[in-house]
Every structure is written in structure tokens, then in C-alpha cells.
Design a protein around this motif. Structure first.
Motif, PDB file in Angstrom:
ATOM      1  N   MET A  94       0.861  -1.176   0.000  1.00  0.00           N
ATOM      2  CA  MET A  94       0.000   0.000   0.000  1.00  0.00           C
ATOM      3  C   MET A  94       0.898   1.227   0.000  1.00  0.00           C
ATOM      4  O   MET A  94       1.869   1.294   0.731  1.00  0.00           O
ATOM      5  CB  MET A  94      -0.899   0.000   1.227  1.00  0.00           C
ATOM      6  CG  MET A  94      -1.687   1.266   1.355  1.00  0.00           C
ATOM      7  SD  MET A  94      -2.914   1.429   2.686  1.00  0.00           S
ATOM      8  CE  MET A  94      -2.494   0.270   3.899  1.00  0.00           C
ATOM      9  N   PHE A  99     -19.814   4.913   0.733  1.00  0.00           N
ATOM     10  CA  PHE A  99     -19.161   3.756   1.347  1.00  0.00           C
ATOM     11  C   PHE A  99     -18.929   2.653   0.318  1.00  0.00           C
ATOM     12  O   PHE A  99     -19.428   1.539   0.459  1.00  0.00           O
ATOM     13  CB  PHE A  99     -20.023   3.224   2.500  1.00  0.00           C
ATOM     14  CG  PHE A  99     -20.481   4.288   3.459  1.00  0.00           C
ATOM     15  CD1 PHE A  99     -19.573   5.014   4.212  1.00  0.00           C
ATOM     16  CD2 PHE A  99     -21.828   4.570   3.604  1.00  0.00           C
ATOM     17  CE1 PHE A  99     -19.994   6.001   5.089  1.00  0.00           C
ATOM     18  CE2 PHE A  99     -22.262   5.548   4.487  1.00  0.00           C
ATOM     19  CZ  PHE A  99     -21.343   6.267   5.231  1.00  0.00           C
ATOM     20  N   PRO A 100     -18.145   2.925  -0.726  1.00  0.00           N
ATOM     21  CA  PRO A 100     -17.968   1.932  -1.794  1.00  0.00           C
ATOM     22  C   PRO A 100     -17.228   0.673  -1.340  1.00  0.00           C
ATOM     23  O   PRO A 100     -17.244  -0.330  -2.048  1.00  0.00           O
ATOM     24  CB  PRO A 100     -17.186   2.696  -2.860  1.00  0.00           C
ATOM     25  CG  PRO A 100     -16.483   3.781  -2.118  1.00  0.00           C
ATOM     26  CD  PRO A 100     -17.407   4.157  -0.988  1.00  0.00           C
ATOM     27  N   TRP A 101     -16.606   0.707  -0.194  1.00  0.00           N
ATOM     28  CA  TRP A 101     -15.884  -0.465   0.310  1.00  0.00           C
ATOM     29  C   TRP A 101     -16.812  -1.473   0.989  1.00  0.00           C
ATOM     30  O   TRP A 101     -16.398  -2.584   1.302  1.00  0.00           O
ATOM     31  CB  TRP A 101     -14.774  -0.045   1.285  1.00  0.00           C
ATOM     32  CG  TRP A 101     -15.275   0.726   2.466  1.00  0.00           C
ATOM     33  CD1 TRP A 101     -15.717   0.212   3.663  1.00  0.00           C
ATOM     34  CD2 TRP A 101     -15.394   2.138   2.580  1.00  0.00           C
ATOM     35  NE1 TRP A 101     -16.107   1.216   4.502  1.00  0.00           N
ATOM     36  CE2 TRP A 101     -15.917   2.421   3.863  1.00  0.00           C
ATOM     37  CE3 TRP A 101     -15.111   3.206   1.723  1.00  0.00           C
ATOM     38  CZ2 TRP A 101     -16.154   3.723   4.309  1.00  0.00           C
ATOM     39  CZ3 TRP A 101     -15.362   4.486   2.187  1.00  0.00           C
ATOM     40  CH2 TRP A 101     -15.873   4.739   3.455  1.00  0.00           C
ATOM     41  N   TRP A 102     -18.087  -1.095   1.209  1.00  0.00           N
ATOM     42  CA  TRP A 102     -19.066  -1.980   1.838  1.00  0.00           C
ATOM     43  C   TRP A 102     -20.099  -2.436   0.818  1.00  0.00           C
ATOM     44  O   TRP A 102     -20.409  -1.733  -0.135  1.00  0.00           O
ATOM     45  CB  TRP A 102     -19.812  -1.282   2.963  1.00  0.00           C
ATOM     46  CG  TRP A 102     -19.052  -1.113   4.238  1.00  0.00           C
ATOM     47  CD1 TRP A 102     -18.122  -1.951   4.756  1.00  0.00           C
ATOM     48  CD2 TRP A 102     -19.182  -0.044   5.172  1.00  0.00           C
ATOM     49  NE1 TRP A 102     -17.657  -1.471   5.942  1.00  0.00           N
ATOM     50  CE2 TRP A 102     -18.293  -0.293   6.231  1.00  0.00           C
ATOM     51  CE3 TRP A 102     -19.954   1.106   5.207  1.00  0.00           C
ATOM     52  CZ2 TRP A 102     -18.165   0.546   7.322  1.00  0.00           C
ATOM     53  CZ3 TRP A 102     -19.836   1.947   6.287  1.00  0.00           C
ATOM     54  CH2 TRP A 102     -18.951   1.671   7.335  1.00  0.00           C
ATOM     55  N   HIS A 103     -20.669  -3.582   1.059  1.00  0.00           N
ATOM     56  CA  HIS A 103     -21.796  -4.071   0.265  1.00  0.00           C
ATOM     57  C   HIS A 103     -23.061  -3.349   0.736  1.00  0.00           C
ATOM     58  O   HIS A 103     -23.165  -2.940   1.903  1.00  0.00           O
ATOM     59  CB  HIS A 103     -21.939  -5.590   0.459  1.00  0.00           C
ATOM     60  CG  HIS A 103     -22.937  -6.217  -0.448  1.00  0.00           C
ATOM     61  ND1 HIS A 103     -24.275  -6.298  -0.117  1.00  0.00           N
ATOM     62  CD2 HIS A 103     -22.796  -6.778  -1.666  1.00  0.00           C
ATOM     63  CE1 HIS A 103     -24.917  -6.896  -1.107  1.00  0.00           C
ATOM     64  NE2 HIS A 103     -24.044  -7.199  -2.061  1.00  0.00           N
ATOM     65  N   THR A 115     -24.503  -4.559   3.922  1.00  0.00           N
ATOM     66  CA  THR A 115     -23.752  -4.124   5.108  1.00  0.00           C
ATOM     67  C   THR A 115     -24.207  -2.736   5.530  1.00  0.00           C
ATOM     68  O   THR A 115     -24.440  -2.478   6.711  1.00  0.00           O
ATOM     69  CB  THR A 115     -22.240  -4.128   4.810  1.00  0.00           C
ATOM     70  OG1 THR A 115     -21.849  -5.443   4.435  1.00  0.00           O
ATOM     71  CG2 THR A 115     -21.437  -3.668   6.013  1.00  0.00           C
ATOM     72  N   LEU A 144      -2.174   6.958   0.508  1.00  0.00           N
ATOM     73  CA  LEU A 144      -3.551   6.537   0.746  1.00  0.00           C
ATOM     74  C   LEU A 144      -3.989   6.746   2.186  1.00  0.00           C
ATOM     75  O   LEU A 144      -5.173   6.727   2.484  1.00  0.00           O
ATOM     76  CB  LEU A 144      -3.724   5.061   0.375  1.00  0.00           C
ATOM     77  CG  LEU A 144      -3.625   4.744  -1.110  1.00  0.00           C
ATOM     78  CD1 LEU A 144      -3.716   3.243  -1.324  1.00  0.00           C
ATOM     79  CD2 LEU A 144      -4.722   5.445  -1.887  1.00  0.00           C
ATOM     80  N   ASN A 155     -18.136   0.713  12.565  1.00  0.00           N
ATOM     81  CA  ASN A 155     -18.890   0.921  11.329  1.00  0.00           C
ATOM     82  C   ASN A 155     -20.025   1.912  11.534  1.00  0.00           C
ATOM     83  O   ASN A 155     -20.277   2.785  10.699  1.00  0.00           O
ATOM     84  CB  ASN A 155     -19.441  -0.400  10.796  1.00  0.00           C
ATOM     85  CG  ASN A 155     -18.352  -1.316  10.287  1.00  0.00           C
ATOM     86  OD1 ASN A 155     -17.200  -0.926  10.150  1.00  0.00           O
ATOM     87  ND2 ASN A 155     -18.720  -2.547   9.997  1.00  0.00           N
ATOM     88  N   THR A 201     -24.092   3.404  -0.464  1.00  0.00           N
ATOM     89  CA  THR A 201     -22.981   2.518  -0.811  1.00  0.00           C
ATOM     90  C   THR A 201     -22.163   3.095  -1.966  1.00  0.00           C
ATOM     91  O   THR A 201     -20.936   3.212  -1.864  1.00  0.00           O
ATOM     92  CB  THR A 201     -23.504   1.118  -1.177  1.00  0.00           C
ATOM     93  OG1 THR A 201     -24.263   0.606  -0.083  1.00  0.00           O
ATOM     94  CG2 THR A 201     -22.365   0.172  -1.483  1.00  0.00           C
ATOM     95  N   ASP A 202     -22.819   3.463  -3.046  1.00  0.00           N
ATOM     96  CA  ASP A 202     -22.112   3.945  -4.235  1.00  0.00           C
ATOM     97  C   ASP A 202     -21.378   5.262  -3.996  1.00  0.00           C
ATOM     98  O   ASP A 202     -20.235   5.433  -4.424  1.00  0.00           O
ATOM     99  CB  ASP A 202     -23.078   4.125  -5.401  1.00  0.00           C
ATOM    100  CG  ASP A 202     -23.634   2.812  -5.914  1.00  0.00           C
ATOM    101  OD1 ASP A 202     -23.075   1.750  -5.581  1.00  0.00           O
ATOM    102  OD2 ASP A 202     -24.648   2.850  -6.642  1.00  0.00           O
TER     103      ASP A 202
END
Length: 84
Positions: free
Chosen positions: A1, A66-70, A73, A5, A25, A62-63
Motif C-alpha cells: 500500500m 461507502f464503496p468499500w461496503w456491500h 452491510t 492513501l 462501522n 454505498t455507491d
């Protein structure tokens, strides 16, 4: 990494005390909702029953935020926050 970032880009600050009370979360989502309510207050929109608020579908949260979560979630996190 790559090191960049860790601090570059959009940041969601979360106090450790809040995370201890509601969970990490949930604290992330709550902070984001709080931020957007403050933005809406500053821009004087929208108001519902005298309160500034923000609305997105679970898919939009989500979009956009929080794009890292489904999506499921994100739904679960909001459900837990609503129950608490």
C-alpha cells in the motif's frame, strides 16, 4: 500500500469515543450523516419537521459514500443505528 492513501482524498474522521459507544462501522456512518446534515444546514436545505436531514437509498449510500461496503452491510449498519 502506498503511503499517500493514508491521508489523501476524502476523509471521514471518527472519534474513538464514538466508536466505543456505537461500534466502528456505525460511527463511520453516523459521522457521514452528521457531516451532510451540517452541509444542508449551512445551505438551508432540506428541512423536515424543523430538522435538517439527508436522504439516500442504501444503494446510493454505498455507491457515493461507502464503496468499500456491500449494500446489505450499509443497510445493517443503518438498522442497528435506528434500533439504538
Amino acid at each position: 500500500m502506498s503511503e499517500y492513501l493514508l491521508m489523501d482524498g476524502t476523509q471521514i474522521p471518527v472519534l474513538s469515543e464514538l466508536a466505543q459507544v456505537v461500534g466502528l462501522n456505525e460511527a463511520i456512518v453516523l459521522q457521514e450523516v452528521y457531516y451532510w446534515c451540517k452541509v444542508n444546514k449551512r445551505e438551508n436545505r432540506p428541512i423536515h419537521d424543523g430538522y435538517y436531514w439527508v436522504y439516500n437509498s442504501y444503494e446510493e449510500w454505498t455507491d457515493r459514500h461507502f464503496p468499500w461496503w456491500h449494500k446489505d452491510t450499509v443497510r445493517g449498519i443503518f438498522t442497528r443505528l435506528e434500533k439504538n
